[in-house]
Design a protein around this motif. Structure first.
Motif, short mmCIF file in Angstrom:
data_model
loop_
_atom_site.label_atom_id
_atom_site.label_comp_id
_atom_site.label_asym_id
_atom_site.label_seq_id
_atom_site.Cartn_x
_atom_site.Cartn_y
_atom_site.Cartn_z
N THR A 88 0.83 -1.21 0.00
CA THR A 88 0.00 0.00 0.00
C THR A 88 0.87 1.26 0.00
OG1 THR A 88 -1.81 -1.11 1.16
CG2 THR A 88 -1.74 1.30 1.31
N TRP A 89 1.88 1.27 0.86
CA TRP A 89 2.78 2.43 0.92
C TRP A 89 3.53 2.62 -0.39
CZ3 TRP A 89 4.77 0.80 6.39
CH2 TRP A 89 3.87 1.28 7.36
N GLN A 92 1.10 4.23 -2.76
CA GLN A 92 0.91 5.64 -2.41
C GLN A 92 2.13 6.49 -2.76
OE1 GLN A 92 -0.07 5.14 1.75
NE2 GLN A 92 -2.28 5.17 1.37
N LYS A 101 -1.53 5.21 -8.27
CA LYS A 101 -1.52 6.10 -7.10
C LYS A 101 -2.76 7.00 -7.11
CE LYS A 101 1.13 9.85 -4.97
NZ LYS A 101 2.35 10.70 -5.06
N ALA A 104 -6.11 5.34 -6.04
CA ALA A 104 -6.20 4.75 -4.70
C ALA A 104 -7.33 5.39 -3.89
CB ALA A 104 -4.87 4.90 -3.97
N PRO A 106 -8.77 5.62 -0.17
CA PRO A 106 -8.44 5.29 1.23
C PRO A 106 -9.54 4.54 1.97
CG PRO A 106 -8.83 7.65 0.96
CD PRO A 106 -8.76 7.07 -0.41
#
Length: 203
Positions: A88-89, A92, A101, A104, A106
């Protein structure tokens, strides 16, 4: 003709020490970012992969050799969680491209965190029959996922972010203690660090 069967018992060490150490390290580093003591996730990612994921997955495999369903599921579940977090990081950060990105959402993280809260809740019940230190760690993980879920959905952001951050730091400190107890109590063959007896409610 007779069929002779032999059962071979493979003796492996208790993996809880390395599993809890992996959990302690990754939550310590990750909580430092949530609390604002450090910034960014770039240098949290290696700890998420190697300590949060690999160490706990290794512990999961060894616990399966102990025929320990609880330990296998706990370490395995959270090991895969940290792989998901690391990925996930990376998304991002744009490592897999700007399009991914930008797309995405949240809230999808919130759904995932909610799922892990459900998982942690029933694992907390199981932890009542391990020892009290491990039970306390699971209770703190419950609070962590409550905080992460609410934060991802934008609900009471300051409160939920603080709840997640401080819970994660407490998980780290208690996991260090649990890991030390698993090592030292076994190494010296006596109780050096107490962990508390199981509650005994279900047995």
């Amino acid at each position: 003709m007779e069929n002779n069967m032999q059962k071979v018992k493979v003796v492996v060490a208790d993996p809880s020490a390395i599993g809890l150490f992996g959990l302690a390290m990754v939550t310590l580093v990750a909580s430092s970012q949530k609390l604002g003591w450090t910034s960014g996730t770039s240098l949290v990612i290696p700890w998420a992969i190697f300590l949060g994921a690999c160490a706990q997955l290794y512990a999961s495999v060894l616990d399966s050799k102990h025929n320990n369903t609880f330990g296998t599921t706990a370490f395995g579940g959270y090991g895969f969680f940290w792989l998901g977090v690391a990925a996930t990081w990376l998304i991002q950060a744009g490592v897999f491209g700007d399009a991914l990105k930008a797309a995405a959402d949240p809230k999808q993280l919130g759904v995932a965190f909610l799922g892990y809260f459900i998982f942690t809740f029933f694992m907390t019940i199981g932890a009542m029959e391990t020892h009290k230190v491990l039970f306390a760690i699971f209770v703190l993980i419950d609070f962590l996922f409550i905080g992460l879920t609410l934060t991802s959905f934008g609900i009471a952001h300051d409160f939920s972010h603080g709840l997640a951050a401080w819970s994660e730091l407490a998980i780290a400190l208690l996991s260090f203690y649990g890991s030390a107890a698993a090592v030292l109590n076994t190494h010296f063959g006596k109780q050096v660090l107490p962990v508390g007896k199981p509650f005994g409610i279900f047995k």
